[in-house]
Design a protein around this motif. Structure first.
Motif, PDB file in Angstrom:
ATOM      1  N   MET A  55     -23.812 -18.694  23.224  1.00 42.67           N
ATOM      2  CA  MET A  55     -22.471 -18.239  22.858  1.00 42.67           C
ATOM      3  C   MET A  55     -22.107 -16.948  23.586  1.00 42.67           C
ATOM      4  SD  MET A  55     -22.072 -19.304  18.836  1.00 42.67           S
ATOM      5  CE  MET A  55     -23.703 -18.843  18.223  1.00 42.67           C
ATOM      6  N   ARG A  56     -23.054 -16.061  23.755  1.00 42.76           N
ATOM      7  CA  ARG A  56     -22.780 -14.826  24.492  1.00 42.76           C
ATOM      8  C   ARG A  56     -22.579 -15.117  25.983  1.00 42.76           C
ATOM      9  NH1 ARG A  56     -26.828 -12.654  21.004  1.00 42.76           N
ATOM     10  NH2 ARG A  56     -28.417 -13.049  22.592  1.00 42.76           N
ATOM     11  N   ARG A  57     -23.358 -16.038  26.512  1.00 45.25           N
ATOM     12  CA  ARG A  57     -23.314 -16.329  27.941  1.00 45.25           C
ATOM     13  C   ARG A  57     -21.974 -16.929  28.370  1.00 45.25           C
ATOM     14  NH1 ARG A  57     -27.541 -19.959  28.476  1.00 45.25           N
ATOM     15  NH2 ARG A  57     -26.128 -21.736  28.353  1.00 45.25           N
ATOM     16  N   ASN A  58     -21.343 -17.675  27.491  1.00 46.62           N
ATOM     17  CA  ASN A  58     -20.126 -18.397  27.864  1.00 46.62           C
ATOM     18  C   ASN A  58     -18.851 -17.603  27.659  1.00 46.62           C
ATOM     19  OD1 ASN A  58     -20.833 -21.100  28.865  1.00 46.62           O
ATOM     20  ND2 ASN A  58     -21.909 -21.276  26.921  1.00 46.62           N
ATOM     21  N   GLU A  59     -18.979 -16.337  27.399  1.00 46.87           N
ATOM     22  CA  GLU A  59     -17.797 -15.478  27.327  1.00 46.87           C
ATOM     23  C   GLU A  59     -17.313 -15.219  28.747  1.00 46.87           C
ATOM     24  OE1 GLU A  59     -15.093 -13.237  24.865  1.00 46.87           O
ATOM     25  OE2 GLU A  59     -16.754 -14.522  24.320  1.00 46.87           O
ATOM     26  N   GLY A  60     -16.132 -15.725  29.079  1.00 47.46           N
ATOM     27  CA  GLY A  60     -15.610 -15.581  30.431  1.00 47.46           C
ATOM     28  C   GLY A  60     -14.341 -14.757  30.443  1.00 47.46           C
ATOM     29  N   ALA A  61     -13.343 -15.257  31.172  1.00 49.17           N
ATOM     30  CA  ALA A  61     -12.082 -14.530  31.270  1.00 49.17           C
ATOM     31  C   ALA A  61     -11.362 -14.462  29.923  1.00 49.17           C
ATOM     32  CB  ALA A  61     -11.186 -15.204  32.308  1.00 49.17           C
ATOM     33  N   CYS A  62     -11.556 -15.479  29.093  1.00 45.27           N
ATOM     34  CA  CYS A  62     -10.917 -15.488  27.780  1.00 45.27           C
ATOM     35  C   CYS A  62     -11.964 -15.219  26.695  1.00 45.27           C
ATOM     36  CB  CYS A  62     -10.230 -16.822  27.520  1.00 45.27           C
ATOM     37  SG  CYS A  62     -11.347 -18.228  27.442  1.00 45.27           S
ATOM     38  N   HIS A  63     -11.484 -14.736  25.566  1.00 42.57           N
ATOM     39  CA  HIS A  63     -12.373 -14.480  24.435  1.00 42.57           C
ATOM     40  C   HIS A  63     -12.639 -15.797  23.699  1.00 42.57           C
ATOM     41  CE1 HIS A  63     -13.240 -13.425  20.192  1.00 42.57           C
ATOM     42  NE2 HIS A  63     -14.023 -12.537  20.776  1.00 42.57           N
TER      43      HIS A  63
END
Length: 406
Positions: A55-63
């Motif tokens: 879940m932390r790894r997939n934080e990208g341009a959007c929240h």
């Protein structure tokens, strides 16, 4: 401007499943919106909980907000319904603790959609509903008992109507899905069909990178299915057609099955009983799947008679491959599109003899295959390419929020 994108089944980068909503979330971000992508801590396609690290790894341009649900082991079971009820309650709590300018929600799940619509209505902000499937219609494929099914599924119908009646805009993954809410609210001011589609540049890059690794016996003719091995998809007839062709001496025709699902074991057992050339490849990452489709000679959209599907997610990939398509989906919208756009042939579902004949006809007519494949690629670029087609969704949000864009 801040948008809440709500869906139970988002596939994040590196995960199995459909990454459509994640793509849309990042597109909204690139267009200047602040986005909160609200989804589950449970990965629907893999039937497992995401780890904190994932879940932390997939934080990208959007929240991304991960809300809790109970989890489930099968697509059709009471535990799944209970799990979504818990998820809906947690989404409602999260929405009420934050402030948004617009809510965009996928349906199904119907209860989550109804709750999200009610929230938007209570705050006086626009609500866009994205119709990707019809519940309970699709569920009747698995469980259709007179009276009993009507009672059990009545809640889904009530929730869907609640969501539709509060919509300010409708996106449908087909014309049929786009028009479903209009049965309950005829004056929805904004509506558009945006196919699930794909990113054609990413498809081409993946195919090019992996094509050399796809081993194919010289002279073989591959008819390929990519997708879920489940109740709605007529894989059994495809396996039987392969058996018919093999028994008629067409040893060079091979059915390639790319994907996984709850009925894979049943289909493998059927293939072992029969003598057709059928290869189960299992789930493949998108770039590898693209290479297999490009290496194939034809693709097949294999759907059972009773299925509620319209234009399913893999159509964009099939068309991008530049290969002719055999279609067994009876949905009138797609049946007509196959003929009008000239990218394939329609075959009545659950008829192994007719399907075998259609496969053989394509094999024996390379010129027709080239024409259909070229037509399909053209349609993919014009209508299914996400960087172009998904801007229609952004423009709908712009209009509802009064945003002017050059």
């Amino acid at each position: 401007m801040k948008i809440a994108l709500v869906a139970y089944d988002v596939a994040l980068p590196g995960e199995k499943g459909l990454g459509r909503l994640y793509y849309l979330a990042e597109l909204f971000c690139r267009c200047g919106y602040e986005v909160d992508l609200i989804t589950s801590n449970f990965q629907h396609w893999e039937k497992r909980f995401r780890t904190p690290e994932e879940m932390r790894r997939n934080e990208g341009a959007c929240h991304i907000t991960f809300v809790k649900q109970l989890g489930y082991t099968k697509n059709i079971q009471l535990q799944r319904i209970r799990s979504y009820r818990v998820m809906a309650k947690n989404i409602k709590k999260h929405l009420e603790e934050n402030t948004y300018d617009l809510v965009y929600c996928i349906i199904p799940d119907n209860h989550i959609a109804a709750m999200s619509a009610q929230y938007a209505h209570s705050r006086g902000i626009p609500f866009i509903i994205d119709v990707e499937d019809l519940w309970p219609e699709a569920m009747r494929m698995v469980f259709d008992v007179p009276v009993v099914s009507d009672i059990l599924f009545s809640y889904f119908t009530v929730d869907a109507r609640r969501a539709y009646r509060l919509a300010d805009g409708v996106i449908g993954s087909s014309d049929d899905y786009r028009d479903e809410p209009l049965k309950y609210k005829a004056d929805i001011p904004r509506k558009a069909t945006v196919y699930v589609g794909n990113d054609i540049a990413a498809f081409d890059a993946g195919a090019a990178e992996n094509l050399a690794a796809v081993e194919k016996t010289a002279g073989e003719f591959w008819i390929t299915y990519a997708g879920t091995l489940g109740t709605s998809y007529d894989i059994a007839t495809l396996i039987r057609a392969a058996d018919i062709l093999k028994k008629r001496g067409h040893d060079d025709i091979r059915v390639m099955l790319l994907g996984d699902g709850p009925l894979r074991g049943d289909f493998e057992a059927l293939a072992r009983e029969l003598s057709g050339n059928v290869t189960f490849m299992g789930y493949m990452p998108f770039p590898v799947m693209a290479a297999y489709l490009v290496r194939s000679d034809a693709a097949i959209n294999s759907v059972v008679k009773k299925a509620s599907q319209s234009i399913v997610s893999k159509i964009g990939d099939y068309l991008a491959s530049g290969r002719p398509m055999i279609n067994t989906c009876l949905n009138p919208e797609f049946w007509h599109k196959v003929e009008a756009d000239g990218f394939g042939v329609n075959v009545e579902p659950e008829d192994a003899e007719a399907l075998a004949e259609a496969i053989l006809a394509l094999k024996n007519d390379p010129a027709a295959c080239r024409r259909m494949g070229e037509a399909g690629r053209r349609i993919a670029e014009e209508q299914f390419d996400r960087p172009v087609s998904y801007m229609r969704i952004v423009r709908m949000a712009d209009e509802l929020l009064g945003v002017e864009r050059e």
